[in-house]
Design a protein around this motif. Sequence first.
Motif, PDB file in Angstrom:
ATOM      1  N   THR A   1      12.273 -12.060  -3.717  1.00  0.00           N
ATOM      2  CA  THR A   1      12.925 -11.250  -4.844  1.00  0.00           C
ATOM      3  C   THR A   1      12.523 -11.768  -6.352  1.00  0.00           C
ATOM      4  N   SER A   2      11.412 -12.612  -6.261  1.00  0.00           N
ATOM      5  CA  SER A   2      10.976 -12.926  -7.605  1.00  0.00           C
ATOM      6  C   SER A   2       9.873 -12.214  -7.901  1.00  0.00           C
ATOM      7  N   GLN A   3      10.095 -11.785  -9.329  1.00  0.00           N
ATOM      8  CA  GLN A   3       8.978 -11.067  -9.994  1.00  0.00           C
ATOM      9  C   GLN A   3       7.675 -11.762 -10.248  1.00  0.00           C
ATOM     10  N   SER A   4       6.675 -10.853 -10.307  1.00  0.00           N
ATOM     11  CA  SER A   4       5.336 -11.364 -10.246  1.00  0.00           C
ATOM     12  C   SER A   4       4.305 -10.422 -11.373  1.00  0.00           C
ATOM     13  N   SER A   5       3.799 -11.015 -12.268  1.00  0.00           N
ATOM     14  CA  SER A   5       2.946 -10.360 -13.282  1.00  0.00           C
ATOM     15  C   SER A   5       1.391 -10.376 -12.801  1.00  0.00           C
ATOM     16  N   LYS A   6       1.215 -10.749 -11.457  1.00  0.00           N
ATOM     17  CA  LYS A   6      -0.068 -10.491 -10.742  1.00  0.00           C
ATOM     18  C   LYS A   6       0.279  -9.942  -9.428  1.00  0.00           C
ATOM     19  N   PRO A   7      -0.718  -9.327  -9.001  1.00  0.00           N
ATOM     20  CA  PRO A   7      -0.404  -8.557  -7.506  1.00  0.00           C
ATOM     21  C   PRO A   7      -0.288  -9.461  -6.427  1.00  0.00           C
ATOM     22  N   VAL A   8       0.664  -9.389  -5.601  1.00  0.00           N
ATOM     23  CA  VAL A   8       1.207 -10.076  -4.328  1.00  0.00           C
ATOM     24  C   VAL A   8       1.163  -9.062  -3.143  1.00  0.00           C
ATOM     25  N   SER A   9       0.688  -9.648  -1.939  1.00  0.00           N
ATOM     26  CA  SER A   9       0.413  -8.606  -0.799  1.00  0.00           C
ATOM     27  C   SER A   9       1.749  -8.343  -0.160  1.00  0.00           C
ATOM     28  N   VAL A  10       1.750  -6.986   0.096  1.00  0.00           N
ATOM     29  CA  VAL A  10       3.016  -6.580   0.868  1.00  0.00           C
ATOM     30  C   VAL A  10       2.856  -6.920   2.314  1.00  0.00           C
ATOM     31  N   SER A  11       3.791  -7.521   2.898  1.00  0.00           N
ATOM     32  CA  SER A  11       3.820  -8.020   4.241  1.00  0.00           C
ATOM     33  C   SER A  11       3.860  -6.806   5.114  1.00  0.00           C
ATOM     34  N   GLY A  12       2.586  -7.100   6.030  1.00  0.00           N
ATOM     35  CA  GLY A  12       2.683  -6.479   7.556  1.00  0.00           C
ATOM     36  C   GLY A  12       2.242  -4.816   7.440  1.00  0.00           C
ATOM     37  N   LEU A  13       1.658  -4.416   6.371  1.00  0.00           N
ATOM     38  CA  LEU A  13       1.242  -3.270   6.292  1.00  0.00           C
ATOM     39  C   LEU A  13      -0.054  -3.082   6.315  1.00  0.00           C
ATOM     40  N   THR A  14      -0.736  -2.205   7.198  1.00  0.00           N
ATOM     41  CA  THR A  14      -2.316  -1.958   7.204  1.00  0.00           C
ATOM     42  C   THR A  14      -2.186  -0.471   7.551  1.00  0.00           C
ATOM     43  N   GLY A  15      -3.487  -0.134   7.164  1.00  0.00           N
ATOM     44  CA  GLY A  15      -3.876   1.537   7.259  1.00  0.00           C
ATOM     45  C   GLY A  15      -3.173   2.281   6.109  1.00  0.00           C
ATOM     46  N   VAL A  16      -2.781   1.873   5.105  1.00  0.00           N
ATOM     47  CA  VAL A  16      -2.157   2.684   4.268  1.00  0.00           C
ATOM     48  C   VAL A  16      -3.096   3.531   3.241  1.00  0.00           C
ATOM     49  N   VAL A  17      -2.552   5.038   3.355  1.00  0.00           N
ATOM     50  CA  VAL A  17      -3.307   5.985   2.763  1.00  0.00           C
ATOM     51  C   VAL A  17      -2.413   6.476   1.409  1.00  0.00           C
ATOM     52  N   GLN A  18      -1.255   6.471   1.315  1.00  0.00           N
ATOM     53  CA  GLN A  18      -0.519   6.948   0.146  1.00  0.00           C
ATOM     54  C   GLN A  18       0.696   5.909  -0.199  1.00  0.00           C
ATOM     55  N   LEU A  19       1.063   5.812  -1.576  1.00  0.00           N
ATOM     56  CA  LEU A  19       2.104   5.154  -2.026  1.00  0.00           C
ATOM     57  C   LEU A  19       2.984   6.013  -2.784  1.00  0.00           C
ATOM     58  N   ALA A  20       4.516   5.892  -2.728  1.00  0.00           N
ATOM     59  CA  ALA A  20       5.132   6.622  -3.523  1.00  0.00           C
ATOM     60  C   ALA A  20       6.361   5.380  -3.970  1.00  0.00           C
ATOM     61  N   LEU A  21       6.584   5.562  -5.346  1.00  0.00           N
ATOM     62  CA  LEU A  21       7.374   4.418  -5.797  1.00  0.00           C
ATOM     63  C   LEU A  21       8.657   4.960  -6.701  1.00  0.00           C
ATOM     64  N   GLY A  22       9.755   4.313  -6.272  1.00  0.00           N
ATOM     65  CA  GLY A  22      10.982   4.753  -7.144  1.00  0.00           C
ATOM     66  C   GLY A  22      11.346   3.728  -8.105  1.00  0.00           C
ATOM     67  N   ALA A  23      12.632   3.624  -8.379  1.00  0.00           N
ATOM     68  CA  ALA A  23      13.034   2.879  -9.325  1.00  0.00           C
ATOM     69  C   ALA A  23      12.979   1.256  -8.796  1.00  0.00           C
ATOM     70  N   SER A  24      13.676   1.039  -7.764  1.00  0.00           N
ATOM     71  CA  SER A  24      13.583  -0.244  -7.292  1.00  0.00           C
ATOM     72  C   SER A  24      12.984  -0.201  -5.779  1.00  0.00           C
ATOM     73  N   PHE A  25      12.405   0.500  -5.393  1.00  0.00           N
ATOM     74  CA  PHE A  25      11.831   0.618  -3.989  1.00  0.00           C
ATOM     75  C   PHE A  25      10.482   1.147  -3.965  1.00  0.00           C
ATOM     76  N   SER A  26       9.850   0.965  -2.983  1.00  0.00           N
ATOM     77  CA  SER A  26       8.335   1.529  -2.636  1.00  0.00           C
ATOM     78  C   SER A  26       8.278   2.002  -1.027  1.00  0.00           C
ATOM     79  N   CYS A  27       7.474   3.147  -1.160  1.00  0.00           N
ATOM     80  CA  CYS A  27       7.195   3.577   0.055  1.00  0.00           C
ATOM     81  C   CYS A  27       5.571   3.773   0.405  1.00  0.00           C
ATOM     82  N   ALA A  28       5.302   3.850   1.695  1.00  0.00           N
ATOM     83  CA  ALA A  28       3.718   3.764   2.153  1.00  0.00           C
ATOM     84  C   ALA A  28       3.851   4.736   3.355  1.00  0.00           C
ATOM     85  N   LEU A  29       2.666   5.554   3.053  1.00  0.00           N
ATOM     86  CA  LEU A  29       2.184   6.398   4.387  1.00  0.00           C
ATOM     87  C   LEU A  29       0.780   5.653   4.966  1.00  0.00           C
TER      88      LEU A  29
END
Length: 259
Positions: A89-117
Amino acid sequence: VSTGGQTFCAVVKSGNTPGGQAYCWGFNQYGEVGNGNTDTPQTTPVPVSNMGHVTAVVAGQTHACAIALSGLVHCWGANESGQLGNNSTSQSSKPVSVSGLTGVVQLALGASFSCALTNTGSVYCWGSNVVGQLGNGTMPTNSPIPVAVSGIGGSNPAVSIAASNSTACAVLVGGQVQCWGDNGAGELGDPSVGASSSTPVTVPGFTSNGSISGNPNGAVECALNTSNQAYCWGDNYFDELGDGSSGGQSNSPVMVQGT
């Protein structure tokens, strides 16, 4: 190009190479521009640090994520609810890897959550779950790593996803639309205004051609139907439904005038 809460991002192509470089600009209090700095608004686009070419970049309210050419996801910015997906839950000003996701083709981001297809039609979400926006039936437990949205994938695959402030939606094969999360303004698109849902519910009587959109600052979803007409549902405080009405809300899709 992706328009977030107070930050914009874009993929800039160079020649015929696959994907392109991710750039962001705008508000940067939480490092959501992704260039290693915070508290310094960027008035022109800057490249996101430590990212190779990406296929897409999406801005949320105070964070952003990108899909690498490999199908992996990287996120940066605010992370108070685990929306960066790296089991912290630590903010990061550089990209960090999302755990355990592969084969992602689309993203959708809300206020404080993220989703991937993913390329299998499954949907995963992570971050805040106060009103069920992770879609896995565990409201109000947040998750700093991706969790599968209930009932989507396998024999019931999704073809596209979208997110607004605290609600997410998916278009399934065949055009059925399902939404989950906050429903204070009817953004689930079903009769249950005010009753949030931690699992997907069907938007009745509406079939989409696959194009659906939300806004991380808003409480409204919009989608094209199979005749390429635009419909919206949810909050109408700023007349965002586009149907000629002013104020109020709609818990069912209404057609945007002129489409």
